[in-house]
Design a protein around this motif. Structure first.
Motif, mmCIF file in Angstrom:
data_model
loop_
_atom_site.group_PDB
_atom_site.id
_atom_site.type_symbol
_atom_site.label_atom_id
_atom_site.label_comp_id
_atom_site.label_asym_id
_atom_site.label_seq_id
_atom_site.Cartn_x
_atom_site.Cartn_y
_atom_site.Cartn_z
ATOM 1 N N ASP A 160 0.866 -1.190 0.000
ATOM 2 C CA ASP A 160 0.000 0.000 0.000
ATOM 3 C C ASP A 160 0.900 1.238 0.000
ATOM 4 O O ASP A 160 2.109 1.137 -0.247
ATOM 5 N N ASP A 161 0.333 2.382 0.288
ATOM 6 C CA ASP A 161 1.113 3.622 0.240
ATOM 7 C C ASP A 161 2.249 3.640 1.262
ATOM 8 O O ASP A 161 3.263 4.307 1.063
ATOM 9 N N GLU A 162 2.056 2.917 2.359
ATOM 10 C CA GLU A 162 3.047 2.971 3.435
ATOM 11 C C GLU A 162 4.061 1.828 3.387
ATOM 12 O O GLU A 162 5.227 2.008 3.722
ATOM 13 N N PHE A 163 3.591 0.642 2.990
ATOM 14 C CA PHE A 163 4.468 -0.527 3.036
ATOM 15 C C PHE A 163 4.515 -1.218 1.674
ATOM 16 O O PHE A 163 3.470 -1.383 1.026
ATOM 17 N N PRO A 164 5.704 -1.654 1.237
ATOM 18 C CA PRO A 164 5.785 -2.400 -0.026
ATOM 19 C C PRO A 164 5.218 -3.811 0.152
ATOM 20 O O PRO A 164 5.153 -4.333 1.272
ATOM 21 N N ALA A 165 4.828 -4.412 -0.957
ATOM 22 C CA ALA A 165 4.371 -5.800 -0.921
ATOM 23 C C ALA A 165 5.522 -6.692 -0.466
ATOM 24 O O ALA A 165 6.697 -6.391 -0.705
ATOM 25 N N LYS A 166 5.169 -7.785 0.213
ATOM 26 C CA LYS A 166 6.227 -8.716 0.603
ATOM 27 C C LYS A 166 5.677 -10.133 0.709
ATOM 28 O O LYS A 166 4.454 -10.345 0.765
ATOM 29 N N ALA A 167 6.590 -11.068 0.701
ATOM 30 C CA ALA A 167 6.246 -12.481 0.889
ATOM 31 C C ALA A 167 7.217 -13.059 1.904
ATOM 32 O O ALA A 167 8.339 -12.569 2.064
ATOM 33 N N ASN A 168 6.775 -14.096 2.603
ATOM 34 C CA ASN A 168 7.665 -14.761 3.547
ATOM 35 C C ASN A 168 7.427 -16.263 3.495
ATOM 36 O O ASN A 168 6.306 -16.716 3.260
#
Length: 198
Positions: A160-168
Motif C-alpha cells: 500500500d502507500d506505506e508498506f511495499p508488498a512482501k512475501a515470507n
C-alpha cells in the motif's frame, strides 16, 4: 552446476548406504510394489527412488532436476522421524540461518512477492498446485507439504502507500531435524520457483 553435481553425488552415496526400512519408517515414504524402490511425496507429487542406484524419477516420467533429486535423497536419508510441531520459524531462526538470510529473501521470498503478492487468488491457485491449503497469515497464506513430515508456510502481504508488498516463507520448527539449513535454503528456493514458473 559443479556444486549441484557434488551435492547430488554425495546424496546418492548416503542414500545407497542407508537402510531402506529405516528411511521409510522415518520419512513417511513407502516401498514400491516390487520393493525395488522407495516412493515419496514431494510437493504433492510422487517420486520414485531406485534402491539399486539412487536414481529419482517423477510419476509422469518427466525429468527431475538435480536440485529436486538431491533434496529428495537428502530428506530420505536425514529425516529423523519426528512429526511436524505446528509452530513456524523464519529462515533466520534456523541453525546458522543468519548467514544465508539475505540471499534467502532475495532468491526465495522476493520472486513470490514480485509475481504473486498483488493477486491473492492466483497465489492460492499456485499454492494449491503444490498441495497447499489456506492458513491464516498475512493477506493470503498456505501450508504446503514439501515432504510428508516437512511442511512449509508461505504468506503474502499486498503493498500500500506505506508498506511495499512482501512475501515470507516459514518452516515448521521440526525442519532442522530433517534437513540441514543449506538444504532448507534450496527447498525454499525450489518452492518459490515452482510457484512462480508458469
Amino acid at each position: 552446476m559443479c556444486h549441484e553435481l557434488t551435492a547430488h553425488t554425495a546424496a546418492i552415496k548416503d542414500f545407497l548406504a542407508s537402510n531402506p526400512e529405516e528411511m521409510i519408517l522415518k520419512s513417511g515414504a513407502i516401498f514400491s510394489k516390487n520393493q525395488e524402490s522407495i516412493i515419496v511425496k514431494y510437493f504433492a507429487r510422487n517420486f520414485t527412488v531406485s534402491l539399486s542406484n539412487g536414481e529419482v524419477t517423477a510419476e509422469n516420467q518427466q525429468p527431475v532436476s538435480p536440485k529436486d533429486a538431491t533434496l529428495i535423497l537428502q530428506y530420505l536419508t536425514q529425516c529423523n522421524g519426528l512429526p511436524p510441531r505446528g509452530t513456524w520459524i523464519s529462515f533466520l531462526e534456523l541453525p546458522q540461518g543468519i548467514h544465508h538470510y539475505v540471499p534467502f529473501l532475495k532468491d526465495a521470498c522476493q520472486p513470490i512477492s514480485n509475481i504473486l503478492s498483488d493477486d491473492p487468488n492466483l497465489f492460492m491457485q499456485r499454492a494449491a498446485s503444490l498441495g497447499g491449503r489456506p492458513i491464516k497469515m498475512g493477506d493470503a497464506a498456505a501450508l504446503i507439504p514439501a515432504f510428508p513430515k516437512l511442511p512449509l508456510a508461505v504468506a503474502i502481504w499486498q503493498g500500500d502507500d506505506e508498506f511495499p508488498a512482501k512475501a515470507n516463507i516459514l518452516f515448521d520448527s521440526i525442519a532442522p531435524h530433517h534437513l540441514t539449513t543449506a538444504a532448507l535454503w534450496v527447498l525454499g528456493c525450489e518452492m518459490a520457483r515452482k510457484m512462480t514458473d508458469f
